[in-house]
Write a protein that holds these residues in place. Structure first.
Motif, PDB file in Angstrom:
ATOM      1  N   ARG A  11       5.619 -20.445  52.761  1.00 21.00           N
ATOM      2  CA  ARG A  11       4.566 -20.040  51.825  1.00 21.00           C
ATOM      3  C   ARG A  11       3.769 -18.831  52.302  1.00 21.00           C
ATOM      4  O   ARG A  11       2.852 -18.394  51.645  1.00 21.00           O
ATOM      5  CB  ARG A  11       3.628 -21.203  51.557  1.00 21.00           C
ATOM      6  CG  ARG A  11       4.336 -22.310  50.828  1.00 21.00           C
ATOM      7  CD  ARG A  11       3.403 -23.432  50.517  1.00 21.00           C
ATOM      8  NE  ARG A  11       4.193 -24.540  50.025  1.00 21.00           N
ATOM      9  CZ  ARG A  11       3.858 -25.258  48.977  1.00 21.00           C
ATOM     10  NH1 ARG A  11       2.746 -25.025  48.356  1.00 21.00           N
ATOM     11  NH2 ARG A  11       4.634 -26.229  48.590  1.00 21.00           N
ATOM     12  N   HIS A  14      -1.692 -17.534  55.574  1.00 26.79           N
ATOM     13  CA  HIS A  14      -2.865 -17.970  54.812  1.00 26.79           C
ATOM     14  C   HIS A  14      -4.142 -17.314  55.311  1.00 26.79           C
ATOM     15  O   HIS A  14      -5.165 -17.391  54.650  1.00 26.79           O
ATOM     16  CB  HIS A  14      -2.999 -19.495  54.859  1.00 26.79           C
ATOM     17  CG  HIS A  14      -1.860 -20.177  54.177  1.00 26.79           C
ATOM     18  ND1 HIS A  14      -1.713 -20.213  52.813  1.00 26.79           N
ATOM     19  CD2 HIS A  14      -0.772 -20.815  54.667  1.00 26.79           C
ATOM     20  CE1 HIS A  14      -0.605 -20.859  52.489  1.00 26.79           C
ATOM     21  NE2 HIS A  14      -0.007 -21.228  53.603  1.00 26.79           N
ATOM     22  N   THR A  15      -4.084 -16.687  56.466  1.00 31.88           N
ATOM     23  CA  THR A  15      -5.272 -16.016  57.003  1.00 31.88           C
ATOM     24  C   THR A  15      -4.873 -14.663  57.572  1.00 31.88           C
ATOM     25  O   THR A  15      -3.709 -14.444  57.936  1.00 31.88           O
ATOM     26  CB  THR A  15      -5.936 -16.834  58.136  1.00 31.88           C
ATOM     27  OG1 THR A  15      -5.036 -16.877  59.258  1.00 31.88           O
ATOM     28  CG2 THR A  15      -6.311 -18.228  57.687  1.00 31.88           C
TER      29      THR A  15
END
Length: 115
Positions: A11, A14-15
Motif C-alpha cells: 500500500r 504512509h509517512t
C-alpha cells in the motif's frame, strides 16, 4: 549504485519519514517535503520529519533557512550543525535565543570563516 528497491508494503509509504528511509523514494520524498515547506507552514510538518530535513546535507539551502527559525530547539541545533547550511544562515543563528543553539552556530561560523 545502491539497491533502489522500495521498502514499503504493497500500500505504499504512509509517512514522509518512511519514504525518506526508502532507498527508492528518498529523493522524491525530500523534494515533496521541500515543496510542502514552501507551500505551507513549516510547523505543519511533523517534528521528526523536520529534524530529518534539518540534519540532511542534501536539504536545499532555502529549506534550511526556514528551519533555522523553527520553534523546536532540536531542529535549530541540527540546522546549525548541517554542513549545507549557508554561512549567512549560520551567522544569523549566532543570535538565537537558546544558548546551546547560539553556541553551536558560533562554532560553525568560526569553522566557516577559517575556510
Amino acid at each position: 549504485m545502491d539497491d533502489l528497491r522500495c521498502t514499503a508494503p504493497k500500500r505504499g509509504h504512509h509517512t514522509l519519514a518512511s519514504a525518506v528511509a526508502c532507498p527508492a523514494h528518498r529523493e522524491q520524498a525530500l523534494r515533496d517535503a521541500a515543496h510542502d515547506v514552501q507551500t505551507t507552514q513549516v510547523a505543519s510538518i511533523q517534528p521528526v520529519e523536520r529534524r530529518m530535513l534539518a540534519a540532511d546535507p542534501s536539504t536545499q539551502a532555502s529549506m534550511l533557512e526556514l528551519l533555522a527559525t523553527d520553534t523546536a530547539r532540536s531542529v535549530r541545533l541540527l540546522v546549525a550543525r548541517n554542513p549545507a547550511t549557508p554561512a549567512a544562515t549560520v551567522a544569523a543563528m549566532v543570535g538565537d535565543h537558546d544558548a546551546a543553539v547560539a553556541q553551536v552556530a558560533a562554532s560553525r561560523a568560526r569553522e566557516l570563516a577559517e575556510r
